[in-house]
Design an enzyme around this catalytic site. Structure first.
Site, short mmCIF file in Angstrom:
data_model
loop_
_atom_site.label_atom_id
_atom_site.label_comp_id
_atom_site.label_asym_id
_atom_site.label_seq_id
_atom_site.Cartn_x
_atom_site.Cartn_y
_atom_site.Cartn_z
N LYS A 132 1.03 -1.44 -0.05
CA LYS A 132 -0.16 -0.35 0.07
C LYS A 132 1.19 1.40 0.39
CE LYS A 132 -4.35 -2.24 2.16
NZ LYS A 132 -5.74 -1.54 2.53
N LYS B 275 -5.50 -9.95 -6.43
CA LYS B 275 -6.16 -10.26 -6.00
C LYS B 275 -7.53 -9.29 -6.13
CE LYS B 275 -5.65 -7.97 -1.90
NZ LYS B 275 -5.75 -7.19 -0.75
N LYS C 104 -10.02 -3.74 -3.71
CA LYS C 104 -10.76 -2.30 -4.07
C LYS C 104 -10.32 -1.11 -4.16
CE LYS C 104 -14.07 -3.27 0.75
NZ LYS C 104 -13.45 -2.91 2.06
P1 TYM Z 1 -11.13 -5.46 4.07
O1 TYM Z 1 -11.67 -4.81 4.46
O2 TYM Z 1 -10.00 -5.17 2.88
O3 TYM Z 1 -11.83 -7.06 3.23
C1 TYM Z 1 -12.99 -7.76 4.54
C2 TYM Z 1 -12.42 -8.81 4.05
O4 TYM Z 1 -12.69 -9.20 2.79
C3 TYM Z 1 -11.45 -10.66 2.71
N1 TYM Z 1 -10.90 -9.69 1.54
C4 TYM Z 1 -11.32 -11.14 0.31
N2 TYM Z 1 -11.73 -12.57 0.78
C5 TYM Z 1 -11.33 -13.20 -1.06
N3 TYM Z 1 -10.97 -12.56 -2.32
C6 TYM Z 1 -9.85 -11.56 -1.88
N4 TYM Z 1 -10.14 -11.24 -3.55
C7 TYM Z 1 -10.42 -10.62 -1.14
N5 TYM Z 1 -10.66 -9.13 -0.62
C8 TYM Z 1 -10.98 -9.36 0.33
C9 TYM Z 1 -10.53 -9.63 3.23
O5 TYM Z 1 -9.74 -11.20 3.39
C10 TYM Z 1 -11.66 -9.65 4.26
O6 TYM Z 1 -11.74 -11.13 5.35
N6 TYM Z 1 -7.75 -5.37 8.03
C11 TYM Z 1 -9.05 -5.67 7.22
C12 TYM Z 1 -10.62 -4.92 7.78
C13 TYM Z 1 -10.26 -5.46 9.49
C14 TYM Z 1 -10.45 -6.73 10.39
C15 TYM Z 1 -9.80 -6.33 12.06
C16 TYM Z 1 -10.26 -7.91 10.24
C17 TYM Z 1 -9.84 -4.54 10.63
N7 TYM Z 1 -9.71 -4.83 11.84
C18 TYM Z 1 -10.27 -7.38 12.82
C19 TYM Z 1 -10.68 -9.14 10.83
C20 TYM Z 1 -11.16 -8.87 12.37
C21 TYM Z 1 -9.12 -4.89 5.87
O7 TYM Z 1 -8.47 -4.17 5.55
O8 TYM Z 1 -10.32 -6.07 5.48
#
Ligand code: TYM
Length: 329
Positions: free
Chosen positions: A111, A194, A197
């Protein structure tokens, strides 16, 4: 009954990777576990600088979470900034993780490299400490996430173990839980990246709110591999394998078994597009119904806040007392 926590950022629109990798499993997990799911707006601040945007995105994301099937009667859905304990424990986590550990996080490296010419906030660097606080505050033993979050859960485990070692048993040490199919949904145009967003083009990303015709069209235009054989091999045939994996996740079949039933890419693309559009149709209807009543969504988030606060404040108090901070009376 396990205590489960997982969160999602209110940045950009929710896509098929989020749904198959995470949200769908949150919904299926809510019946057998005690589940907490956060909309992590403070995390989104690491890359947000336009006033007034995050609040609206938070409301829309809440509508998505209920539309996919989280039931406010049994699942606790809350907004991170409503629970000050996240920031408070976040600081303690920053003091429990090292500069070296944070420097090795691949998401930070990716990032910050992408934002090279932009402002790279210190928050982007300390992000995993706040994420550790999100998880440890709720005594979660399981964290259902997509594959890209594994490293973040690993560092959370390390932080929890280190804190427990320094100050005595305080936190539950969590583990990541990823689904057998759909843990890493790839971009339809660039199947070695992957679906994300922050992806470069719209054409490779299926958004949960895309209309059925665009979904089918995006799948029709998906990049496949040069020969014409339908086999499941992520290394050699990333494009076709991604389609098989998505279709497998939607139909609950194994991608390699599905591969044997296709001889042409065209039919596979058509079937996958239609299956995804059908899966999303009722979610979209429900989303629009929920968005028509924002006051009700606010009430549901207030309910979540109340339940989440109880757990979070007790854990923070436990951490303060383990450290031996001088108590207030
Ligand atoms: P975020 O908001 O990017 O994504 C949310 C969830 O979606 C999953 N994900 C995917 N799974 C499969 N294929 C993909 N291409 C894909 N893109 C995203 C992510 O693995 C996630 O489960 N850091 C985290 C948010 C967070 C969090 C937490 C998660 C903050 N605190 C505590 C778990 C526990 C994030 O940016 O997810």
């Amino acid at each position: 009954m396990a205590r489960v926590l997982s969160c999602i950022q209110p940045t950009g629109e929710v896509h098929l990777g989020n749904y198959l990798g995470a949200l769908r499993n949150w919904v299926s997990g809510q019946h057998n576990n005690d589940v907490f799911h956060g909309i992590v707006d403070l995390h989104a601040l690491t890359i947000t600088d336009t006033p007034g945007v995050l609040g609206q995105q938070t409301l829309q994301l809440a509508a998505i979470l209920f539309a996919v099937g989280l039931d406010p009667q049994i699942a606790t859905v809350f907004v991170q900034s409503h629970i000050p304990e996240h920031s408070q424990l976040g600081w303690i986590m920053e003091c429990t993780v090292s500069f070296g550990e944070l420097s090795r996080m691949t998401q930070f490296k990716d990032k910050s490299a992408k934002r090279e010419a932009d402002f790279v906030s210190a928050g982007l660097f300390t992000y995993p400490a706040l994420q550790a606080a999100d998880i440890l505050l709720y005594d979660a033993s399981e964290v259902p996430v997509g594959d890209d979050q594994r490293q973040h859960i690993e560092i959370t485990r390390d932080i929890a173990l280190r804190f427990n070692h320094r100050f005595g048993d305080t936190f539950v040490v969590p583990k990541a839980v990823t689904p057998p199919t759909g843990a890493r949904v790839m971009d339809l145009q660039e199947p070695t990246n992957k679906m994300s967003k922050s992806g470069d083009g719209e054409a490779g990303i299926i958004y949960l709110l895309d209309d059925p015709a665009s979904i089918v069209k995006k799948f029709k235009r998906a990049v496949t591999d040069s020969d014409n054989e339908v086999v499941f091999d992520r290394e050699l045939k990333p494009g076709v394998s991604n389609l098989l994996e998505i279709l497998g996740a939607v139909t609950n079949e194994s991608p390699s078994a599905l591969a044997t039933t296709y001889t042409q890419y065209g039919k596979l693309k058509q079937d996958t597009g239609e299956a995804v559009a059908e899966m999303l149709r009722p979610i979209q209807t429900r989303y629009h119904e929920l968005m028509a009543d924002p006051a009700e969504l606010s009430n549901l988030l207030a309910l979540g806040k109340e339940r989440a606060s109880k757990v979070a404040s007790a854990t923070l108090a436990r951490a303060h007392s383990a450290i031996g901070l001088y108590p207030s009376n």
